[in-house]
Write a protein that holds these residues in place. Structure first.
Motif: not given
Length: 496
Positions: A105-133
């Motif tokens: 869970p503390d793999f920050i690079q993976a979480r940032a990448q996940k947030g970027n993907i969610l953002m590009k997919l238009g899943r903005l609420h989920e991206a917001h949560i991941e980037l906040e973490k």
């Protein structure tokens, strides 16, 4: 489920091994047992090497193999996610990143990448949560901060675009959707909404571009394939419509919309193909027959009607059927004003002695495309014919149509020559002089219209017997052997 123990495996070729890995990846084969660490390491190294060389599919094969031996290796999962992303497979990458974060869970690079993907997919609420973490761990991460701040603006733009769309304010909706799509390029819903906007303002090609992108972003998007098929059909392109509806049927052979649409489009595509073949082969009668079938097959599609009317205009013209051609040219031009169709109609007008109308059509064609040579040449021809119209009209003199053949011309000439021979007017000097002039014109008409070269010049607006023309040598029937000679006050007439 087939179960294989890794300890029981014998040596396999690379090809067989790749096949097994693929079977494993889709769940047909399950592997149990401990993998040899050196083998896992070997696959990892080869996978990284293939990535560096850009050989993504080979890299993927090795990462699959490594993960089968050690499925909890989050770094391998992360590398495979990177390969998926490079291949444009965002959803597969997202699945691997989710597994990475379950394990670490503390793999920050993976979480940032996940947030970027969610953002590009238009899943903005989920991206917001991941980037906040991510920002809780790395508050100074500039890229993540930038994306995190952009999310709220994107949400507002998206909501406003939906309002514009609902209010049918399509131009403003397109502007906002384009801004959002630039940052969320993998959002299928955004592209489909923008395609609807483009359609509403008549920009079909841009609507098609968005729908094609939607089919690539989600390969099983039967709805997008169906929309594409209908769009192409409405544009009068049944062959491309057929290609798209076939893609829909590959995904669902019994699709309730695609299957009946396929049967309809297949019939129309065959008729249009026959029409194009006849037209390309200069089979003008076949072209007319095929075009009339297309005209009747679906009167609701304006572009199909235009295609048929365009061909009927041209093919009737080539057969010299000018009244019929004129009707269909006018119908086609009422749908689309194209220079070549204007020139076709102008030729009809010329053949029907409507020179002013022909001149207007050539002028319109040149307004649309000032370098259109056919229109330039046509305009010059009309101007010559207008000048010629003030002089002798050989067709009218003999009373024949402009498409009359040589036999018809000679027959008309003999009839006119007999009627206006000066010997028939011996008792009236004034009538005799009139007959002599008429007789000269009749002979001149026959001279020009029975000579293919001279007739061609005349049809192009140049009188080969006009002394004022550069090539004109003048014409005097009294000096022409083979027509008639004047001896001692008497005309001796010879019929050729």
């Amino acid at each position: 489920m087939i179960t294989l123990k890794m300890a029981d495996w014998g040596p396999h070729s690379r090809q067989m091994y790749s096949i097994l890995i693929c079977l494993v990846s889709i769940g047909i084969i399950e592997v149990h047992g401990n993998a040899n660490p050196s083998e896992i390491e070997k696959h990892l190294e080869l996978g990284k090497l293939m990535m560096a060389k850009g050989q993504l599919q080979d890299a993927l094969t090795h990462f699959h193999a490594a993960l089968e031996g050690d499925p909890s290796n989050y770094l391998t999962l992360y590398r495979r996610a990177t390969v998926y992303l490079a291949q444009g497979r965002a959803r597969a990458a997202l699945e691997d990143l989710n597994r990475v974060l379950e394990i670490q869970p503390d793999f920050i690079q993976a979480r940032a990448q996940k947030g970027n993907i969610l953002m590009k997919l238009g899943r903005l609420h989920e991206a917001h949560i991941e980037l906040e973490k991510v920002l809780k761990k790395e508050p100074t991460n500039s890229e993540v901060n930038k994306n995190y701040i952009a999310i709220e603006s994107l949400k507002k733009s998206y909501m406003q675009a939906q309002m514009f769309f609902s209010d049918k304010d399509y131009h403003h909706a397109i502007d906002l959707l384009t801004q959002v799509i630039d940052i969320c390029p993998w959002d299928i819903g955004l592209r489909e909404m923008r395609s609807e906007c483009y359609l509403a303002i008549g920009e079909a090609s841009k609507a098609i571009s968005d729908l094609k992108a939607a089919t690539k972003l989600m390969s099983d998007n039967t709805g997008a394939f169906m929309k594409l098929s209908k769009l192409y059909y409405g544009l009068g392109e049944p062959e491309e419509s057929l290609n798209q509806v076939r893609e829909c049927l590959k995904l669902d052979p019994e699709h309730k919309e695609c299957f009946p649409h396929y049967k309809k489009v297949k019939k129309v595509a065959k008729l249009v193909q026959d029409l194009q073949t006849n037209s390309n082969d200069n089979n003008y009668q076949g072209c007319i027959t095929s075009a009339k079938k297309v005209l009747k097959v679906d009167p609701t599609v304006s572009e199909l009607l235009f295609l048929a009317e365009d061909k009927l205009c041209h093919c009737h013209l080539q057969l010299g059927e000018h009244s019929e051609s004129l009707e269909f040219c006018s119908s086609a031009l009422a749908r689309h004003t194209e220079p070549r169709i204007l020139c076709d109609r102008a030729e009809d007008y010329i053949a029907l002695d409507m020179l002013d109308e022909a001149q207007q059509d050539y002028a319109k064609a040149l307004e649309i495309e000032e370098s259109f040579n056919r229109a330039k040449e046509g305009m010059q021809k009309v101007q010559k014919l207008q000048k010629q119209a003030k002089k002798r009209d050989y067709y009218k003199i003999l009373g024949v149509k402009k498409n009359a053949n040589k036999r018809e011309i000679v027959k008309a000439y003999r009839k006119q020559a007999q009627q206006w021979h000066p010997d028939n007017f011996q008792n009236d000097e004034e009538s005799r002089k009139k007959a002599e002039k008429k007789f000269i014109d009749i002979a001149a008409a026959k001279e020009v219209l029975t000579d293919p070269e001279k007739r061609q010049k005349y049809d192009n607006g140049e009188d080969p017997l006009d002394p004022e023309s550069q090539q004109g040598q003048g014409f005097n029937p009294f000096q022409q052997g083979g027509f008639h000679n004047f001896h001692g006050g008497q005309f001796k007439f010879h019929f050729n």
